[in-house]
Design an enzyme around this catalytic site. Sequence first.
Site, PDB file in Angstrom:
ATOM      1  N   TYR A 189      -5.938  11.327   3.952  1.00  0.00           N
ATOM      2  CA  TYR A 189      -4.783  11.299   3.721  1.00  0.00           C
ATOM      3  C   TYR A 189      -4.439  12.215   2.401  1.00  0.00           C
ATOM      4  O   TYR A 189      -5.483  12.462   1.691  1.00  0.00           O
ATOM      5  CB  TYR A 189      -3.913  10.024   3.762  1.00  0.00           C
TER       6      TYR A 189
ATOM      7  N   GLN B 281       0.821  -1.095  -0.124  1.00  0.00           N
ATOM      8  CA  GLN B 281       0.071  -0.207  -0.102  1.00  0.00           C
ATOM      9  C   GLN B 281       1.037   1.315  -0.069  1.00  0.00           C
ATOM     10  O   GLN B 281       1.554   1.521   0.857  1.00  0.00           O
ATOM     11  CB  GLN B 281      -1.013  -0.009   1.379  1.00  0.00           C
TER      12      GLN B 281
ATOM     13  N   GLY C   2      -8.770  -5.790   8.473  1.00  0.00           N
ATOM     14  CA  GLY C   2      -7.642  -5.311   8.903  1.00  0.00           C
ATOM     15  C   GLY C   2      -7.199  -5.556  10.382  1.00  0.00           C
ATOM     16  O   GLY C   2      -6.439  -6.190  10.649  1.00  0.00           O
TER      17      GLY C   2
END
Length: 304
Positions: free
Chosen positions: A102, A15, A257
């Site tokens: 982000y 990622q 996750g």
Amino acid sequence: ITDEVHNVGGKIFCQLWHTGRIANNDMPEQKLAGKPVPAPSAVQARGGEGLFERFGLDKSAGYSMPEPIDDPMTIIADYKNAALMAKEAGFDGVELHSANGYLVHQFLDFNTNKRTDKWGGSVENRCRFGLETLKALISVWGPDRVGIKINPCGGYDDVGMPLEETKETFTYYIEEILKLKVAYVQLVNYLPQMDPELDGKKRGTPHDVLGTYGPLVKDPANPSGSGTTKLLLNGSLNPEQANELISSQLIDAAVFGTLWISNPDLQARVEQGKELNTQPDHKTFYGFPGGDPRVGYSDYPDAA
């Protein structure tokens, strides 16, 4: 790490993540970079107080006022270089982190992107950075080895637009992404725990992510005959919910996750019907408070 994954028959994507304005100029890494915290525009994020104490900063330190990026193409070149290094390191592909407030998300949101050039303003311009970055990654890996993570609901890291503008922006964004024939689009559900309260109200824009954007990727009238891009869903799913969504052909795969962190043997537990550990230690996420990187990552016990 990549060799170990391949040795057991697995695949691993890297990622690629740029925090943009979600940083502080006094962090050791930021000082080492020799550059101020960058962002599309000089809009400071709220809610960061206390996050940098573990880096030796004062408890009151929050996110720095960012410096507007002069030429976004220089950052896109950095992403391309990261993709090249991921290939050299033996990964099987890369995922563009375009979620959770982000850098890429900052370009998408008109509250954080106040630019008046070709990188801001209209929906098309605000989506340009993410799309051009994807094209750069594809130039290294090819489309079938590139994925993208998207969180339309925002909230986390002080992003989020009104519902109508959110749907307009992310519908266009996903439609353009699909034209690039990437390997997958990973959608993130609305998560209350990732929607902070700022100035007395929740920051995000809750709505049905799968119901709104899923049909763009998987045609409800012909789910098995949709395009080459696969649809992944992330966010507070359990294995039972994931299996139901996959068997109903609403998604192609589910993403876990937190469950993987607190269950290193998650696959074996699911296959064997064993109980899952749903109480991870959040204090150890993204940091090593005791100095040992294994704590909170590889020290959770396997199921008996």
